[in-house]
Design a protein around this motif. Structure first.
Motif, short mmCIF file in Angstrom:
data_model
loop_
_atom_site.label_atom_id
_atom_site.label_comp_id
_atom_site.label_asym_id
_atom_site.label_seq_id
_atom_site.Cartn_x
_atom_site.Cartn_y
_atom_site.Cartn_z
N SER A 281 -0.45 -2.81 -4.72
CA SER A 281 1.10 -3.07 -4.24
C SER A 281 0.71 -3.41 -2.57
O SER A 281 1.24 -4.16 -1.55
CB SER A 281 0.91 -1.37 -3.20
N ASP B 290 7.97 -2.76 -6.46
CA ASP B 290 6.95 -2.07 -6.22
C ASP B 290 6.91 -0.94 -7.04
O ASP B 290 7.59 0.62 -6.08
CB ASP B 290 6.29 -1.37 -5.19
N GLU B 291 7.49 -0.55 -8.68
CA GLU B 291 7.48 0.88 -9.06
C GLU B 291 8.59 1.80 -8.20
O GLU B 291 8.64 3.25 -8.90
CB GLU B 291 6.27 1.44 -8.64
MG LIG Z 1 0.68 0.79 -6.15
#
Ligand SMILES: [Mg+2]
Ligand SMILES: Nc1ncnc2c1ncn2[C@@H]1O[C@H](COP(=O)(O)OP(=O)(O)OP(=O)(O)O)[C@@H](O)[C@H]1O
Length: 246
Positions: free
Chosen positions: A70, A175-176
């Protein structure tokens, strides 16, 4: 045809200062910091990471919790300024990093659409044209006049994803976020990302699902304790990655 570099990551290092002490109050902290009795532990979340992402690539970032994925995406998106090194970007960027971070929870979904549109640089007229698409994609037709604080986290993500993907960026950073919605919504997000890729968008993608990375990506960066452990074709890196953490 020569593929052009869309993201050039050069010798990126990122240092965070972690306070090594606990303070009982702000007052104690201020007094100690004036007396220079506060010490910080240096923590390097990224250590000299370099790689290139080419036009049309879908790059997956893999690694264990805390490995720096991240942080890397935030540095690329320009949210964090790296301690060392530089990132060059070859186009417009749409970051899907902390979905809903730009929302005002007291405002309704409708108001947040226009607020976020403005934050993304769209005019009111442009947002009015995109509005129905956002409502349809997020499937929140009956909830547009409800304050977002009453939304479930999945509903917040759906709305934020729908807003963030109205344009066609040159580079999409994910991101995810695909893990937040329910299964059916994940499929929808995945197919929207795919159609952006077909339109030539370069994608940077973090997921803990190696299957998802294998499905969507052609290249993979593997981070371990902030260092670049491996960079290569998706199959090669994923095979070794899944073996090594068995
Ligand atoms: Mg992360
Ligand atoms: N703002 C910050 N201040 C201090 N430390 C931070 C900050 N942001 C991240 N870190 C630290 O940097 C390291 C890397 O964090 P990062 O969020 O990039 O990991 P990650 O690979 O995305 O992990 P996860 O898989 O859990 O999402 C972690 O140890 C984290 O505690």
């Amino acid at each position: 045809m020569d593929k052009s570099v869309m993201v050039k990551v050069e010798h990126i290092s990122m240092k965070f200062n972690l306070s090594s002490e606990k303070f009982d109050s702000i007052k104690e902290y201020i007094i100690k910091s004036i007396k220079r009795q506060v010490s910080f532990d240096e923590f390097w979340a990224l250590k000299d990471v370099s790689f290139d992402v080419f036009q049309g690539d879908a790059l997956g970032l893999v690694g264990l919790n805390g490995s720096g994925k991240s942080t890397m995406l935030k540095v690329i998106a320009g949210v964090l300024k790296p301690t060392k090194g530089s990132v060059s970007i070859g186009g417009t960027v749409a970051p899907l990093i902390e979905l809903g971070a730009g929302f005002d929870m007291d405002l309704t979904a409708r108001e947040n659409v226009f607020l976020n549109g403005a934050l993304l640089g769209y005019s009111r007229e442009e947002m009015e044209r995109h509005y129905q698409n956002i409502v349809d994609f997020s499937e929140l037709d009956n909830f547009m006049d409800v304050p977002v604080k009453n939304f479930s986290s999945g509903m917040v993500s759906r709305l934020a994803f729908a807003i963030a993907t109205i344009g066609t960026p040159d580079i999409l950073i994910v991101d995810e976020v695909l893990s937040v919605g329910d299964f059916r919504f994940q499929q929808k997000c995945e197919s929207r990302i795919r159609s952006m890729m077909e339109g030539g968008t370069t994608v940077l993608f973090v997921s803990h699902s190696i299957d998802q990375v294998r499905k969507l990506c052609n290249k993979v960066v593997w981070l371990e304790h902030g260092e670049l452990k491996m960079y290569g074709d998706v199959k090669e890196v994923c095979d070794i990655y899944s073996q090594s953490y068995k």
